[in-house]
Design a protein around this motif. Structure first.
Motif, short mmCIF file in Angstrom:
data_model
loop_
_atom_site.label_atom_id
_atom_site.label_comp_id
_atom_site.label_asym_id
_atom_site.label_seq_id
_atom_site.Cartn_x
_atom_site.Cartn_y
_atom_site.Cartn_z
N VAL A 165 187.25 113.70 70.44
CA VAL A 165 185.84 114.03 70.16
C VAL A 165 184.94 112.83 70.45
O VAL A 165 183.87 112.96 71.05
N GLY A 166 185.38 111.64 70.02
CA GLY A 166 184.58 110.45 70.29
C GLY A 166 184.43 110.17 71.77
O GLY A 166 183.33 109.88 72.25
N MET A 167 185.51 110.27 72.53
CA MET A 167 185.44 110.04 73.97
C MET A 167 184.66 111.14 74.68
O MET A 167 184.00 110.88 75.69
N LEU A 168 184.72 112.36 74.15
CA LEU A 168 183.93 113.45 74.72
C LEU A 168 182.44 113.15 74.60
O LEU A 168 181.67 113.35 75.55
N ALA A 169 182.02 112.63 73.43
CA ALA A 169 180.60 112.31 73.23
C ALA A 169 180.17 111.17 74.13
O ALA A 169 179.16 111.26 74.84
N VAL A 170 180.93 110.08 74.14
CA VAL A 170 180.56 108.92 74.95
C VAL A 170 180.65 109.25 76.44
O VAL A 170 179.75 108.93 77.22
N GLY A 171 181.74 109.89 76.85
CA GLY A 171 181.94 110.19 78.26
C GLY A 171 180.91 111.14 78.82
O GLY A 171 180.43 110.96 79.95
N ILE A 404 162.29 106.64 87.34
CA ILE A 404 163.08 107.72 86.75
C ILE A 404 164.40 107.18 86.21
O ILE A 404 164.85 107.56 85.12
N ILE A 405 165.02 106.27 86.96
CA ILE A 405 166.29 105.70 86.52
C ILE A 405 166.11 104.92 85.22
O ILE A 405 166.93 104.99 84.30
N LYS A 406 165.01 104.15 85.14
CA LYS A 406 164.74 103.42 83.90
C LYS A 406 164.52 104.37 82.73
O LYS A 406 164.98 104.11 81.61
N ALA A 407 163.80 105.47 82.99
CA ALA A 407 163.58 106.45 81.93
C ALA A 407 164.90 107.09 81.51
O ALA A 407 165.14 107.33 80.30
N ILE A 408 165.78 107.37 82.49
CA ILE A 408 167.09 107.96 82.17
C ILE A 408 167.89 106.99 81.30
O ILE A 408 168.54 107.40 80.33
N ASP A 409 167.85 105.70 81.65
CA ASP A 409 168.59 104.72 80.87
C ASP A 409 168.10 104.67 79.42
O ASP A 409 168.89 104.56 78.49
N LYS A 410 166.78 104.75 79.25
CA LYS A 410 166.24 104.71 77.89
C LYS A 410 166.58 105.98 77.12
O LYS A 410 166.92 105.93 75.93
N LEU A 411 166.51 107.13 77.81
CA LEU A 411 166.84 108.39 77.14
C LEU A 411 168.32 108.47 76.79
O LEU A 411 168.71 109.07 75.79
N ALA A 412 169.16 107.88 77.64
CA ALA A 412 170.60 107.96 77.41
C ALA A 412 171.08 106.97 76.35
O ALA A 412 172.19 107.10 75.84
N LEU A 413 170.23 105.98 76.02
CA LEU A 413 170.66 104.94 75.09
C LEU A 413 170.99 105.51 73.72
O LEU A 413 172.05 105.23 73.14
N PHE A 414 170.10 106.33 73.17
CA PHE A 414 170.32 106.86 71.82
C PHE A 414 171.54 107.78 71.77
O PHE A 414 172.38 107.63 70.87
N PRO A 415 171.69 108.76 72.69
CA PRO A 415 172.94 109.55 72.66
C PRO A 415 174.19 108.71 72.83
O PRO A 415 175.22 109.02 72.23
N GLU A 416 174.11 107.64 73.64
CA GLU A 416 175.28 106.78 73.79
C GLU A 416 175.61 106.07 72.48
O GLU A 416 176.78 105.87 72.15
N ILE A 417 174.56 105.68 71.74
CA ILE A 417 174.81 105.05 70.43
C ILE A 417 175.47 106.05 69.49
O ILE A 417 176.43 105.71 68.77
N ILE A 418 174.97 107.29 69.48
CA ILE A 418 175.58 108.32 68.63
C ILE A 418 177.03 108.56 69.04
O ILE A 418 177.94 108.68 68.20
N GLY A 419 177.27 108.64 70.36
CA GLY A 419 178.63 108.82 70.84
C GLY A 419 179.52 107.66 70.46
O GLY A 419 180.69 107.83 70.09
N ALA A 420 178.98 106.43 70.53
CA ALA A 420 179.76 105.26 70.15
C ALA A 420 180.11 105.28 68.67
O ALA A 420 181.21 104.89 68.27
N LEU A 421 179.17 105.76 67.85
CA LEU A 421 179.46 105.89 66.42
C LEU A 421 180.55 106.92 66.18
O LEU A 421 181.42 106.74 65.31
N ALA A 422 180.50 108.03 66.94
CA ALA A 422 181.57 109.03 66.81
C ALA A 422 182.91 108.43 67.22
O ALA A 422 183.95 108.69 66.59
#
Length: 538
Positions: A165-171, A404-422
């Motif tokens: 589950v954790g790797m699914l979220a991060v990946g 757009i790439i910079k915006a994607i990086d910023k948008l992906a940061l929070f989900p990546e943090i949540i995935g890392a916590l999982a």
């Protein structure tokens, strides 16, 4: 949700442990109680199939009557009730549904998640069992690891589920963000074939000056001209007023507000191109691209969002530009989810725009220059054009991709943090599982050290066992994230799915290292247990 989920996932192992036979528990066979009636029934069917079936049918009425009084059935109902309650709370809180619909959707989501997790855990049990049957290749650490895995299949399967589950979220977040970055960086070059657009006044002198400036630039791979009328507005579709069609869609509510806004955007502007030379890799939902046979005609290609107001291939549509009324015939409709426009979403022949006067002087009429410049020269060439052509607008399409790439990086940061916590939660579960296993293996470790096993041997076999579990759990999680990302890319975002195998390998390696690190935290102290202390306690 936290309380109910904790109750659910703590109640299940408690119930399983309470059914363990005392003799089996004292011998350390903590999973023997899970054999149950399935294996017994399978054995009876092999030995005497007809008698087993007849006996089962004879006992079926009594079993159905006594079913509600059985602890296993009550546990089954309690688990599903808690899962359904958690699902209802989550659906209501997320605003997905409300009222009775929230109860139905939440119950389905909660029980479906529980069933999926149960099935996946059982699949992991089978995988662990199959791996435990592999040959040890003469290595003692592998032989000991495989033997341990075979006796703790269900516990290790739950550990694999947590890591999965954790790797699914991060990946999923990492791979999806990577695909979006790739699409943003390649869209202008692959779909449009250009990376710079110049907007110049609609007169021969300005176009000549721009052409002269471009001719002195190094690295120019492609040069073309076009025109745009920003004030042209779609007013009629097959004899019906566009405003009345939009109003009807608003009343029915069948089209959401975002789509209606996009339709209003698509209904404005005409861009003329040299269709004998200029082609783009667009995806057409119906019809075709303009080509040389359409030169000088009123044929037009539009975005398929206009289908909601009745536009289709063959439709007769009318644009108005000031006092000019311009009829067009639709020959192609572009998939708006997979296309990139330059200045307007309606493509016509440049020669036809010139013929009807939409390239004449006017506040909303401009000439366009399309350039494809080699990446190594792009930045310097754009700077040169902007310094020499002050009255012209020079757009670097690559800079939009960078934003757009910079915006994607910023948008992906929070989900990546949540995935890392999982994933971190999965690591904690692994550490707790290994710690619990070490308490149960004190006797085994003491006996092994008493007969000459070294501390390094014990640590190696524990690390090998958890490295295998980490690899299987991480590989499964990353594999599921690849499948999920491909489905989202193709069906929702309408972009190509691609995978960086270095990233995939890195995610799997991360899972293995985390599993080994979590096991080392508890395996190292346990391996130093003095054998006489353990044997004296036994």
């Amino acid at each position: 949700v936290g309380i109910l989920a904790t109750v659910l996932f703590s109640y299940l192992p408690i119930v399983a442990a309470s059914r363990a036979r005392p003799v089996a528990a004292l011998h350390g066979q903590f999973e023997s109680a899970h054999v149950g009636w399935i294996r017994r029934t399978a054995g009876n069917l092999r030995r005497r199939p007809v008698a087993t079936v007849i006996d089962g049918l004879r006992r079926l009425p009594a079993n159905v009557v006594t079913l509600p009084r059985r602890p296993g059935f009550r546990t089954f109902l309690l688990c599903f009730a808690i899962a359904a309650t958690v699902g209802c709370i989550a659906v209501e809180y997320a605003g997905i549904a409300s009222g009775v619909r929230a109860l139905v959707v939440g119950a389905i989501a909660g029980t479906g998640t529980l069933v999926a997790a149960t099935l996946l855990t059982q699949i992991f049990v089978v995988i662990v069992w199959l791996v435990s049957k592999l040959p040890a290749a003469g290595r003692l650490s592998f032989r000991m690891a495989f033997r341990s895995m075979n006796t703790q299949k269900r516990r290790l399967a739950s550990t694999m589920l947590a890591l999965c589950v954790g790797m699914l979220a991060v990946g999923s977040v990492a791979i999806l963000a990577q695909n979006l970055r790739t699409f943003a960086s390649q869209s202008s070059a692959s779909q449009l074939g250009i990376n710079v657009v110049m907007q110049v006044p609609p007169n021969a002198a300005a176009v000549k000056q721009a052409r002269s400036a471009v001719s002195h630039l190094p690295g120019v791979l492609h040069y073309d001209v076009g025109a745009i009328s920003n004030s042209a507005l779609l007013v009629s579709v097959d004899g019906h007023s566009v405003s009345s069609l939009l109003q009807a869609q608003r009343k029915t509510g069948q089209v959401d507000s975002n789509t209606l806004t996009q339709i209003e955007s698509d209904a404005r502007g005409l861009e003329g191109r040299d269709i004998t030379r200029n082609h783009y890799n667009w995806t057409f939902s119906s019809g075709r691209e303009l080509d040389a046979r359409d030169a000088g005609t009123n044929h037009i290609v539009v975005f398929d969002d206009l289908k909601h107001i009745g536009v289709r291939v063959g439709s007769q549509i009318v644009f108005r530009d000031g006092t000019r009324v311009l009829p067009f015939t639709v020959v192609g409709m572009v998939d708006s989810q997979s296309s990139q426009s330059v200045m307007a979403n309606n493509e016509v022949d440049l020669g036809y725009l010139r013929k009807v006067g939409l390239t004449s002087r006017g506040g909303s009429h401009f000439s366009l220059v399309y350039l494809n410049i080699r990446q190594s020269n792009l930045k310097a060439d754009v700077a040169t054009l902007r310094s020499s052509l002050h009255q012209d607008l020079v757009l670097d399409l690559g800079s939009f991709a960078t934003l757009i790439i910079k915006a994607i990086d910023k948008l992906a940061l929070f989900p990546e943090i949540i995935g890392a916590l999982a994933l971190f939660a999965g690591v904690i579960i692994i550490a707790n599982t290994v710690a619990l296993a070490m308490l149960e293996r004190r006797r085994d470790i003491g006996v092994m050290k008493a007969v000459g096993a070294r501390r390094g041997t014990i640590v190696r076999f524990l690390l090998v066992e958890n490295a295998i579990i980490g690899f299987l759990g991480a590989a499964t999680g990353v594999g599921l994230s690849m499948v999920a990302t491909a489905l989202v890319d193709q069906n929702l975002l309408k972009i190509g799915a691609s995978f960086d195998w270095l990233t995939v390998a890195g995610l799997i390696a991360l899972g293995v290292l985390l599993a080994m690190g979590a096991s080392a935290l508890t395996a190292l102290p346990a391996s130093g247990e003095k054998p006489m202390r353990v044997l004296r306690a036994e």
